[in-house]
Design an enzyme around this catalytic site. Structure first.
Site, PDB file in Angstrom:
ATOM      1  NE  ARG A  45      -3.193   0.097   3.074  1.00  0.00           N
ATOM      2  CZ  ARG A  45      -2.704   0.458   4.280  1.00  0.00           C
ATOM      3  NH1 ARG A  45      -2.237   1.681   4.461  1.00  0.00           N
ATOM      4  NH2 ARG A  45      -2.688  -0.391   5.284  1.00  0.00           N
ATOM      5  CE1 TYR A  97     -15.001  11.758 -16.839  1.00  0.00           C
ATOM      6  CE2 TYR A  97     -14.539  11.871 -14.497  1.00  0.00           C
ATOM      7  CZ  TYR A  97     -14.911  11.141 -15.601  1.00  0.00           C
ATOM      8  OH  TYR A  97     -15.175   9.817 -15.475  1.00  0.00           O
ATOM      9  CG  ASP A 168      -8.196  16.296 -15.911  1.00  0.00           C
ATOM     10  OD1 ASP A 168      -7.556  15.569 -16.701  1.00  0.00           O
ATOM     11  OD2 ASP A 168      -9.249  15.926 -15.353  1.00  0.00           O
ATOM     12  CE  LYS A 193     -11.400   8.064 -18.797  1.00  0.00           C
ATOM     13  NZ  LYS A 193     -11.646   9.377 -18.220  1.00  0.00           N
TER      14      LYS A 193
HETATM   15  C1  PLP Z   1     -12.060   9.881 -17.001  1.00  0.00           C
HETATM   16  C2  PLP Z   1     -11.609  11.216 -16.543  1.00  0.00           C
HETATM   17  C3  PLP Z   1     -11.318  11.448 -15.199  1.00  0.00           C
HETATM   18  C4  PLP Z   1     -11.517  10.388 -14.123  1.00  0.00           C
HETATM   19  O1  PLP Z   1     -10.729   9.277 -14.326  1.00  0.00           O
HETATM   20  P1  PLP Z   1     -11.144   7.757 -13.919  1.00  0.00           P
HETATM   21  O2  PLP Z   1      -9.942   6.994 -14.315  1.00  0.00           O
HETATM   22  O3  PLP Z   1     -12.379   7.409 -14.672  1.00  0.00           O
HETATM   23  O4  PLP Z   1     -11.387   7.768 -12.446  1.00  0.00           O
HETATM   24  C5  PLP Z   1     -10.871  12.707 -14.852  1.00  0.00           C
HETATM   25  N1  PLP Z   1     -10.727  13.694 -15.763  1.00  0.00           N
HETATM   26  C6  PLP Z   1     -11.004  13.506 -17.071  1.00  0.00           C
HETATM   27  C7  PLP Z   1     -10.833  14.621 -18.038  1.00  0.00           C
HETATM   28  C8  PLP Z   1     -11.458  12.256 -17.506  1.00  0.00           C
HETATM   29  O5  PLP Z   1     -11.760  12.079 -18.802  1.00  0.00           O
END
Ligand code: PLP
Length: 384
Positions: A45, A97, A168, A193
């Site tokens: 962890r 998001y 982000d 992603k």
């Molecule tokens: C998908 C996404 C997130 C969150 O990520 P997860 O892996 O689904 O928890 C945050 N910001 C953006 C722009 C995203 O597309």
């Protein structure tokens, strides 16, 4: 090493004498304290070799010292937001998001003042950053309207206001955008992603150069426990090696379909930073090495019928994988966002979002053109 070489070579610690060309996956969650000299691993962890290999690669890709990976993008985002005390002031993009919006709501409930403004509007951003601010949360390109915020200008203003700047970077990926080089403090990724790229593993990452901030975030992660397992880290790292190749094809596919969308009588506004008519076209060209592969457009027919008729684009949320996806933010990815907030941000009910995969562009163009033309209601719209 240059970027594409780092993708393949960074974080590749192999076992001495084994002849591996790929690092082993360390599944052990506890570590013999007398077999290590000096003892570096204790309990997974806190620290794990396979996780560290992925982190070494992600940090190198943005030319900084640290990365901390998490079990999802949300876990990474929530680690950053956990730094905020009641009364802290946050300035954030208005068009974020859906899950980020939900995290902001949790912050608001514990007394954090989160103000969302259109950070692509230079004057609005400057006004919002004129007072004292603790954290600035920039999403660029935004989701789903593909607005672009000026990371360098916002970071400079935010630092004058005493704030930490988080970008982000999920939609662009480090292949197309380098927020830390532009002055931001933390680059956040949903590695689910583009970074992992195959829609088969969840993950998140925070990439940064400040040792004290890195320590706080990792300590938080160890206590809360939002760590990814070794197999997930391996999958993310395996996918990452082809990031540049995938992104290049995804951008080419987006450009091919955007050309068809802008010429279609069944389509209203098209949101893509690579279009000369996009309000931040020049900023995007300066800040990103390519305009990305996420596209929003207003469909003038029945959006549900359009989604049903697609053969290759899967009607599904998420993005950045090898398979193309289509979704309707108002009823899918942005359902957690209240209707009036969506309306204020300009997210119409007929806004469709495309995420491009790596298929042949001709097949994708044919799929979308056929689906738009085949829907019976479309003929009416075409005729009027
Ligand atoms: C998908 C996404 C997130 C969150 O990520 P997860 O892996 O689904 O928890 C945050 N910001 C953006 C722009 C995203 O597309």
């Amino acid at each position: 090493m240059r970027f594409d070489t780092k993708l393949v070579h960074e974080g590749q610690r192999t076992r001495p004498g084994a002849g591996d060309v790929v690092p082993p996956i360390h599944v052990s969650v506890t570590f013999d304290q007398f077999a290590q000299d000096p003892a570096r691993y204790y309990y997974a962890r806190g620290e794990s070799p396979t996780r560290e290999d992925l982190e070494a690669c992600l940090a190198a890709l943005e030319d900084v010292r640290f990365a901390a990976v998490f079990s999802s993008g949300q876990a990474a985002a929530s680690a950053v937001l956990s730094l905020l005390e009641p009364g802290s002031r946050v300035i954030a993009s208005d068009d974020v998001y859906g899950g980020t919006y939900a995290l902001f709501e949790l912050c608001r409930r514990r007394g954090v003042d989160v103000r969302q403004v259109d950070l692509s509007d230079v004057d609005a951003a400057a006004a919002a950053l004129s007072g004292e601010v603790d954290l600035v949360w920039v999403e660029t390109p935004t989701n789903p309207l593909m607005k672009i915020a000026d990371i360098a200008a916002i970071s400079a203003a935010a630092h004058r206001a005493g704030a930490v700047v988080v970008v982000d970077n999920t939609f662009a990926s480090p292949a197309l955008q380098q927020p830390l080089a532009a002055g931001a403090d933390v680059s956040l990724h949903s590695t689910t992603k583009f970074i992992a790229g195959h829609s088969d593993v969840l993950g998140g990452a925070l990439v940064l150069d400040d040792p004290a901030l890195h320590r706080r975030l990792v300590d938080h992660r160890t206590v809360v426990g939002g760590v990814p397992g070794a197999l997930d880290c391996y999958l993310v790292h395996r996918g990452l090696k082809t990031l540049s190749l995938r992104v290049a094809r995804q951008v080419a596919n987006a450009r091919a379909v955007v050309e068809v969308l802008t010429a279609s009588p069944f389509v209203g506004a098209v949101h893509y930073p690579g279009l000369p008519g996009h309000p931040q076209f020049e900023l995007a060209a300066r800040q990103m090495s390519a305009p990305g592969s996420m596209v929003g457009f207003e469909y003038l027919g029945d959006v549900r019928e359009l989604l049903r008729r697609m053969e290759l684009f899967a009607p599904a949320v998420s993005l950045g994988g090898v398979r193309s996806l289509i979704e309707v933010p108002a009823s899918m990815s942005h359902r957690p966002v209240p209707a009036e907030v969506r309306a204020r941000a300009g997210i119409a009910d007929n806004l469709v979002r495309l995420s491009f995969g790596i298929e042949d562009p001709v097949d994708l163009v044919e799929d979308l053109s056929a689906a738009m033309a085949a829907a019976p209601h479309v003929e009416r719209i075409g005729a009027r």
